[in-house]
Write a protein that holds these residues in place. Structure first.
Motif, PDB file in Angstrom:
ATOM      1  N   ASN A 280       0.832  -1.201   0.000  1.00 39.84           N
ATOM      2  CA  ASN A 280       0.000   0.000   0.000  1.00 39.84           C
ATOM      3  C   ASN A 280       0.869   1.255   0.000  1.00 39.84           C
ATOM      4  O   ASN A 280       2.024   1.226   0.429  1.00 39.84           O
ATOM      5  CB  ASN A 280      -0.908   0.031   1.227  1.00 39.84           C
ATOM      6  CG  ASN A 280      -2.147  -0.839   1.076  1.00 39.84           C
ATOM      7  OD1 ASN A 280      -2.621  -1.420   2.031  1.00 39.84           O
ATOM      8  ND2 ASN A 280      -2.666  -0.942  -0.125  1.00 39.84           N
ATOM      9  N   SER A 281       0.285   2.336  -0.469  1.00 39.53           N
ATOM     10  CA  SER A 281       0.969   3.624  -0.428  1.00 39.53           C
ATOM     11  C   SER A 281       0.081   4.617   0.304  1.00 39.53           C
ATOM     12  O   SER A 281      -1.090   4.345   0.590  1.00 39.53           O
ATOM     13  CB  SER A 281       1.282   4.129  -1.835  1.00 39.53           C
ATOM     14  OG  SER A 281       0.072   4.316  -2.566  1.00 39.53           O
ATOM     15  N   GLY A 282       0.618   5.759   0.611  1.00 35.06           N
ATOM     16  CA  GLY A 282      -0.128   6.799   1.299  1.00 35.06           C
ATOM     17  C   GLY A 282       0.755   7.997   1.534  1.00 35.06           C
ATOM     18  O   GLY A 282       1.842   8.115   0.954  1.00 35.06           O
ATOM     19  N   LYS A 283       0.295   8.880   2.399  1.00 36.25           N
ATOM     20  CA  LYS A 283       1.071  10.062   2.772  1.00 36.25           C
ATOM     21  C   LYS A 283       1.045  10.207   4.286  1.00 36.25           C
ATOM     22  O   LYS A 283      -0.023  10.181   4.900  1.00 36.25           O
ATOM     23  CB  LYS A 283       0.504  11.323   2.116  1.00 36.25           C
ATOM     24  CG  LYS A 283       0.637  11.345   0.598  1.00 36.25           C
ATOM     25  CD  LYS A 283       0.037  12.618   0.031  1.00 36.25           C
ATOM     26  CE  LYS A 283       0.154  12.649  -1.496  1.00 36.25           C
ATOM     27  NZ  LYS A 283      -0.468  13.873  -2.070  1.00 36.25           N
ATOM     28  N   ILE A 284       2.220  10.328   4.852  1.00 38.14           N
ATOM     29  CA  ILE A 284       2.326  10.585   6.285  1.00 38.14           C
ATOM     30  C   ILE A 284       2.111  12.071   6.545  1.00 38.14           C
ATOM     31  O   ILE A 284       2.694  12.910   5.872  1.00 38.14           O
ATOM     32  CB  ILE A 284       3.702  10.141   6.816  1.00 38.14           C
ATOM     33  CG1 ILE A 284       3.806   8.619   6.812  1.00 38.14           C
ATOM     34  CG2 ILE A 284       3.938  10.671   8.227  1.00 38.14           C
ATOM     35  CD1 ILE A 284       2.918   7.942   7.824  1.00 38.14           C
ATOM     36  N   GLN A 285       1.262  12.377   7.504  1.00 35.54           N
ATOM     37  CA  GLN A 285       1.044  13.760   7.914  1.00 35.54           C
ATOM     38  C   GLN A 285       1.726  13.984   9.263  1.00 35.54           C
ATOM     39  O   GLN A 285       1.318  13.408  10.273  1.00 35.54           O
ATOM     40  CB  GLN A 285      -0.449  14.061   8.041  1.00 35.54           C
ATOM     41  CG  GLN A 285      -1.199  14.058   6.722  1.00 35.54           C
ATOM     42  CD  GLN A 285      -2.654  14.453   6.901  1.00 35.54           C
ATOM     43  OE1 GLN A 285      -3.239  14.246   7.953  1.00 35.54           O
ATOM     44  NE2 GLN A 285      -3.249  15.031   5.871  1.00 35.54           N
ATOM     45  N   VAL A 286       2.772  14.804   9.253  1.00 36.45           N
ATOM     46  CA  VAL A 286       3.496  15.130  10.480  1.00 36.45           C
ATOM     47  C   VAL A 286       2.971  16.460  11.005  1.00 36.45           C
ATOM     48  O   VAL A 286       3.037  17.474  10.304  1.00 36.45           O
ATOM     49  CB  VAL A 286       5.014  15.215  10.215  1.00 36.45           C
ATOM     50  CG1 VAL A 286       5.756  15.567  11.502  1.00 36.45           C
ATOM     51  CG2 VAL A 286       5.525  13.897   9.647  1.00 36.45           C
TER      52      VAL A 286
END
Length: 379
Positions: A280-286
């Protein structure tokens, strides 16, 4: 008749002159009226401070916490495929079976050798007791028995290896090799992959600038202390929805990737719903929190030659352009580093109508009336 025509023309000319003069008088009256208009009326807000959280996003790839390749330890043809893709399996559960006909024959021969060696040992024991033969001959026979047993045990182990079992608890990945396929320990492609996805790792990277800013602003004296005190992170899925669980940053690579100039991070997420899986892919939100920050609505700003401005009011309600420095964009607000302070009044809407220093009639409106995020109806 001729005199009558001349008189008619003269009257027409005189009437036209009166009409022109009348229009001219009307025009000058409009200009005078325009010159007597009051100052422009525009909405005005007072600048507050707010505590806001912004999110910086980084592309991420997802992997299960355990990913174990399933490979054959012996060569043979697959006779049974006992699992399917996505199936949950336990450690030690049989996934594939290989043909063992030749191994069974080898085991029978090895068992016969063991029996023969045992007979030989038993035959020599009384002869040694009677001093007919030397002890060395008996020890040699015992060694041969032990060798026969080892050979038999090795073949039996290979027969057991023909039952290919799951090395871990988890879920079965791709099963591309089917019944009748010849496999061996030298195959480059594993039979399948068993993954534990009750928890998943999200790998993401920061460039050197972002990394230094992030680490220097994190709490703690050492990297270990900073990691322990780092805030929870979110995972934005490819469909723009947020994953239900928040993650924890666990590790930061100690080296910069020479190819990309970035430093990799690893965050761990609980995955009780099994929504996430390998690949899976995604975006980390820091998150980054701004406490008591001066903020201004985007709608109240304008840009000129790369600099952002607002129209700030003085005590006489004179609106004058003032440059501001922006540190962060959050929804439809800008976080202001300098150029404005709490309590300043600015023109909230209609800044495009102003030129230079302009006196206005302020209409005080609540800050939140123009600072609320815009709801997206279409996309």
């Amino acid at each position: 008749m001729k005199n009558y025509s001349i008189l008619s023309v003269t009257c027409l000319i005189f009437a036209s002159l009166l009409l022109v003069l009348g229009c001219k008088d009307d025009t000058s009256g409009q200009q005078n009226a325009a010159g007597q208009q009051l100052a422009m009326s525009l909405p005005v807000v007072e600048i507050p401070t707010k505590t806001l959280t912004a999110y910086v996003t980084y592309p991420a790839s997802i992997e299960g916490v355990v990913n174990s390749e399933v490979r054959a330890k012996v060569a043979g043809y697959i006779t049974d495929v006992l699992v399917d893709e996505g199936q949950k399996v336990n450690r030690g559960e049989t996934l594939f079976k290989l043909e063992t006909q030749s191994l069974n024959q080898d085991a029978a021969a090895a068992a016969a050798n063991v029996n023969a060696a045992e007979v030989e040992v038993e035959k020599l024991k009384p002869l040694v007791d009677k001093n007919i033969i030397s002890e060395v001959q008996l020890e040699t026979a015992k060694a041969q028995l032990q060798q026969a047993k080892s050979s038999y045990n090795s073949i039996v182990a290979n027969i057991d290896y023909a039952n290919i079992k799951s090395p871990v608890d988890g879920y079965v990945g791709d099963v591309r090799l089917r019944k009748g396929t010849l496999v061996s320990p030298t195959n480059q492609t594993p039979l399948t992959m068993v993954s534990d996805i009750s928890q998943v790792y999200a790998y993401f990277s920061m460039n050197e600038k972002d990394y230094l800013n992030f680490i220097q602003n994190a709490e703690g004296a050492t990297i270990s202390q900073k990691i322990e005190k780092m805030p929870k992170v979110n995972l934005l899925l490819p469909n723009d929805s947020l994953f239900e669980e928040q993650g924890t940053i666990e590790t930061i690579n100690s080296q910069v990737d020479p190819n990309t100039g970035s430093i990799s991070f690893r965050a761990k997420f609980d995955n009780p719903s099994r929504l996430l899986t390998n690949g899976n892919s995604g975006k980390i939100q820091v998150p980054k929190t701004f406490e008591d920050a001066v903020v201004v609505p985007k709608e109240s700003t304008f840009e000129r030659q790369g600099t952002t401005y607002v129209y700030k009011l003085d005590r006489e309600n004179m609106a004058t352009a003032a440059s501001i420095v922006i540190t962060q964009e959050i929804d439809n607000l800008y976080v202001v580093a300098s150029g404005l302070k709490k309590g300043d009044r600015i023109v909230a809407k209609g800044v495009s109508q102003l030129r230079g220093a302009t006196e206005i009639q302020p209409q005080e409106i609540p800050f939140d009336s123009i600072a609320q995020p815009i709801q997206k109806v279409f996309r």
